[in-house]
Design a protein around this motif. Sequence first.
Motif, PDB file in Angstrom:
ATOM      1  N   SER A  84       9.659  -8.952   9.448  1.00  0.00           N
ATOM      2  CA  SER A  84       8.331  -8.912  10.065  1.00  0.00           C
ATOM      3  C   SER A  84       8.103  -7.656  10.892  1.00  0.00           C
ATOM      4  O   SER A  84       7.031  -7.471  11.461  1.00  0.00           O
ATOM      5  N   LEU A  85       9.127  -6.803  11.008  1.00  0.00           N
ATOM      6  CA  LEU A  85       9.018  -5.539  11.748  1.00  0.00           C
ATOM      7  C   LEU A  85       8.609  -5.750  13.202  1.00  0.00           C
ATOM      8  O   LEU A  85       7.841  -4.965  13.765  1.00  0.00           O
ATOM      9  N   GLY A  86       9.073  -6.824  13.791  1.00  0.00           N
ATOM     10  CA  GLY A  86       8.840  -7.080  15.207  1.00  0.00           C
ATOM     11  C   GLY A  86       7.483  -7.631  15.553  1.00  0.00           C
ATOM     12  O   GLY A  86       7.145  -7.731  16.738  1.00  0.00           O
ATOM     13  N   ALA A  87       6.680  -8.002  14.569  1.00  0.00           N
ATOM     14  CA  ALA A  87       5.342  -8.540  14.829  1.00  0.00           C
ATOM     15  C   ALA A  87       5.337 -10.049  14.612  1.00  0.00           C
ATOM     16  O   ALA A  87       6.173 -10.589  13.881  1.00  0.00           O
ATOM     17  N   ASP A  88       4.368 -10.725  15.253  1.00  0.00           N
ATOM     18  CA  ASP A  88       4.258 -12.169  15.082  1.00  0.00           C
ATOM     19  C   ASP A  88       2.938 -12.588  14.457  1.00  0.00           C
ATOM     20  O   ASP A  88       2.837 -13.671  13.884  1.00  0.00           O
ATOM     21  N   LYS A  89       1.920 -11.736  14.540  1.00  0.00           N
ATOM     22  CA  LYS A  89       0.632 -12.040  13.921  1.00  0.00           C
ATOM     23  C   LYS A  89       0.637 -11.576  12.469  1.00  0.00           C
ATOM     24  O   LYS A  89       1.150 -10.507  12.154  1.00  0.00           O
ATOM     25  N   PHE A  90       0.037 -12.372  11.611  1.00  0.00           N
ATOM     26  CA  PHE A  90       0.038 -12.063  10.178  1.00  0.00           C
ATOM     27  C   PHE A  90      -0.654 -10.736   9.887  1.00  0.00           C
ATOM     28  O   PHE A  90      -0.175  -9.945   9.058  1.00  0.00           O
ATOM     29  N   THR A  91      -1.760 -10.465  10.568  1.00  0.00           N
ATOM     30  CA  THR A  91      -2.481  -9.209  10.319  1.00  0.00           C
ATOM     31  C   THR A  91      -1.651  -8.003  10.756  1.00  0.00           C
ATOM     32  O   THR A  91      -1.638  -6.971  10.073  1.00  0.00           O
ATOM     33  N   THR A  92      -0.971  -8.142  11.883  1.00  0.00           N
ATOM     34  CA  THR A  92      -0.121  -7.041  12.362  1.00  0.00           C
ATOM     35  C   THR A  92       1.060  -6.811  11.432  1.00  0.00           C
ATOM     36  O   THR A  92       1.442  -5.663  11.163  1.00  0.00           O
ATOM     37  N   ILE A  93       1.648  -7.898  10.941  1.00  0.00           N
ATOM     38  CA  ILE A  93       2.772  -7.779  10.010  1.00  0.00           C
ATOM     39  C   ILE A  93       2.342  -7.029   8.752  1.00  0.00           C
ATOM     40  O   ILE A  93       3.020  -6.104   8.290  1.00  0.00           O
ATOM     41  N   ASN A  94       1.196  -7.424   8.190  1.00  0.00           N
ATOM     42  CA  ASN A  94       0.713  -6.758   6.981  1.00  0.00           C
ATOM     43  C   ASN A  94       0.414  -5.285   7.232  1.00  0.00           C
ATOM     44  O   ASN A  94       0.683  -4.436   6.373  1.00  0.00           O
ATOM     45  N   PHE A  95      -0.139  -4.969   8.396  1.00  0.00           N
ATOM     46  CA  PHE A  95      -0.431  -3.574   8.716  1.00  0.00           C
ATOM     47  C   PHE A  95       0.857  -2.760   8.769  1.00  0.00           C
ATOM     48  O   PHE A  95       0.949  -1.677   8.180  1.00  0.00           O
ATOM     49  N   ARG A  96       1.868  -3.282   9.443  1.00  0.00           N
ATOM     50  CA  ARG A  96       3.130  -2.547   9.567  1.00  0.00           C
ATOM     51  C   ARG A  96       3.840  -2.438   8.230  1.00  0.00           C
ATOM     52  O   ARG A  96       4.452  -1.407   7.921  1.00  0.00           O
ATOM     53  N   LEU A  97       3.761  -3.489   7.429  1.00  0.00           N
ATOM     54  CA  LEU A  97       4.364  -3.428   6.097  1.00  0.00           C
ATOM     55  C   LEU A  97       3.654  -2.395   5.229  1.00  0.00           C
ATOM     56  O   LEU A  97       4.297  -1.693   4.437  1.00  0.00           O
ATOM     57  N   ALA A  98       2.332  -2.295   5.374  1.00  0.00           N
ATOM     58  CA  ALA A  98       1.574  -1.292   4.615  1.00  0.00           C
ATOM     59  C   ALA A  98       1.983   0.112   5.038  1.00  0.00           C
ATOM     60  O   ALA A  98       2.139   1.005   4.195  1.00  0.00           O
ATOM     61  N   VAL A  99       2.163   0.323   6.336  1.00  0.00           N
ATOM     62  CA  VAL A  99       2.619   1.633   6.825  1.00  0.00           C
ATOM     63  C   VAL A  99       3.998   1.948   6.261  1.00  0.00           C
ATOM     64  O   VAL A  99       4.267   3.080   5.830  1.00  0.00           O
ATOM     65  N   LEU A 100       4.873   0.944   6.230  1.00  0.00           N
ATOM     66  CA  LEU A 100       6.213   1.137   5.690  1.00  0.00           C
ATOM     67  C   LEU A 100       6.153   1.533   4.212  1.00  0.00           C
ATOM     68  O   LEU A 100       6.840   2.471   3.775  1.00  0.00           O
ATOM     69  N   GLY A 101       5.334   0.820   3.446  1.00  0.00           N
ATOM     70  CA  GLY A 101       5.216   1.122   2.022  1.00  0.00           C
ATOM     71  C   GLY A 101       4.615   2.486   1.761  1.00  0.00           C
ATOM     72  O   GLY A 101       5.093   3.242   0.902  1.00  0.00           O
ATOM     73  N   LEU A 102       3.566   2.830   2.496  1.00  0.00           N
ATOM     74  CA  LEU A 102       2.936   4.143   2.342  1.00  0.00           C
ATOM     75  C   LEU A 102       3.896   5.256   2.739  1.00  0.00           C
ATOM     76  O   LEU A 102       3.940   6.314   2.106  1.00  0.00           O
ATOM     77  N   THR A 103       4.666   5.014   3.795  1.00  0.00           N
ATOM     78  CA  THR A 103       5.648   6.016   4.237  1.00  0.00           C
ATOM     79  C   THR A 103       6.728   6.215   3.184  1.00  0.00           C
ATOM     80  O   THR A 103       7.092   7.353   2.857  1.00  0.00           O
ATOM     81  N   ALA A 104       7.258   5.120   2.665  1.00  0.00           N
ATOM     82  CA  ALA A 104       8.311   5.215   1.656  1.00  0.00           C
ATOM     83  C   ALA A 104       7.837   5.969   0.422  1.00  0.00           C
ATOM     84  O   ALA A 104       8.589   6.767  -0.163  1.00  0.00           O
ATOM     85  N   TYR A 105       6.598   5.739   0.023  1.00  0.00           N
ATOM     86  CA  TYR A 105       6.050   6.387  -1.175  1.00  0.00           C
ATOM     87  C   TYR A 105       5.691   7.844  -0.916  1.00  0.00           C
ATOM     88  O   TYR A 105       6.095   8.747  -1.664  1.00  0.00           O
ATOM     89  N   THR A 106       4.962   8.108   0.152  1.00  0.00           N
ATOM     90  CA  THR A 106       4.465   9.456   0.417  1.00  0.00           C
ATOM     91  C   THR A 106       5.575  10.417   0.787  1.00  0.00           C
ATOM     92  O   THR A 106       5.495  11.617   0.515  1.00  0.00           O
ATOM     93  N   SER A 107       6.641   9.919   1.408  1.00  0.00           N
ATOM     94  CA  SER A 107       7.735  10.796   1.821  1.00  0.00           C
ATOM     95  C   SER A 107       8.383  11.494   0.631  1.00  0.00           C
ATOM     96  O   SER A 107       8.936  12.592   0.779  1.00  0.00           O
ATOM     97  N   ALA A 108       8.339  10.885  -0.552  1.00  0.00           N
ATOM     98  CA  ALA A 108       8.896  11.536  -1.740  1.00  0.00           C
ATOM     99  C   ALA A 108       8.129  12.811  -2.066  1.00  0.00           C
ATOM    100  O   ALA A 108       8.717  13.828  -2.458  1.00  0.00           O
TER     101      ALA A 108
END
Length: 221
Positions: free
Chosen positions: A80-104
Amino acid sequence: MFDFLQGYDLLGAFWVTVQLTVYSAIGSLIWGTLLAAMRVSPVPLMRGFGTCYVNIVRNIPLTVIIVFTSLGLFQTLGVSLGADKFTTINFRLAVLGLTAYTSAFVCEAVRSGINTVPLGQVEAARAIGLSFPQVLRIIVLPQAFRSVVGPLANVLIALTKNTTVAAAIGVAEAALLMREMIENEAQLILISAIFALGFICLTLPTGLFLGWVAKKVAVKR
């Protein structure tokens, strides 16, 4: 003509898009630079990891990566990346996914800049006793970044547009609001034009500004 906009938080949706872009850009720059350092490292294991990461990740559709962060990391593994609200979790997961992809893509841009640094400078630095990390930090990366501002600007613009994929896991950014408005309102062309204009307002000034920066900081050889 624009009465149908009442009741929709248009500015709030684009603000989420901006936040996704900024956080993902910072993460991608950091991780992408580390990957570029790995790809030019004298250590075979690090070179192999960097090469495999870039070749694999940039050939996976971004939608697959974003959905995996939600279904695989959160729902299956409970990350959950340290979040407890569903919207916050999804936002942080989206940042993680975008970071993993764009960093390449950031990695390849930075690596191309590293390759423009004359080999003689690197050899001279090693001759006076500097370690590989010191050579990168003091000599190579400062010149490399100056030569790749333009390519990094293109990556940033692409990242801004790629944030629309975050709608796949329910992040309340511009693309999700656009889909909701199209479903509720009979104004397909007008709604599409509004959101297209919104993204133009985000990307065009960014491209013009970073293009000006690229000319100012370009390395004269």
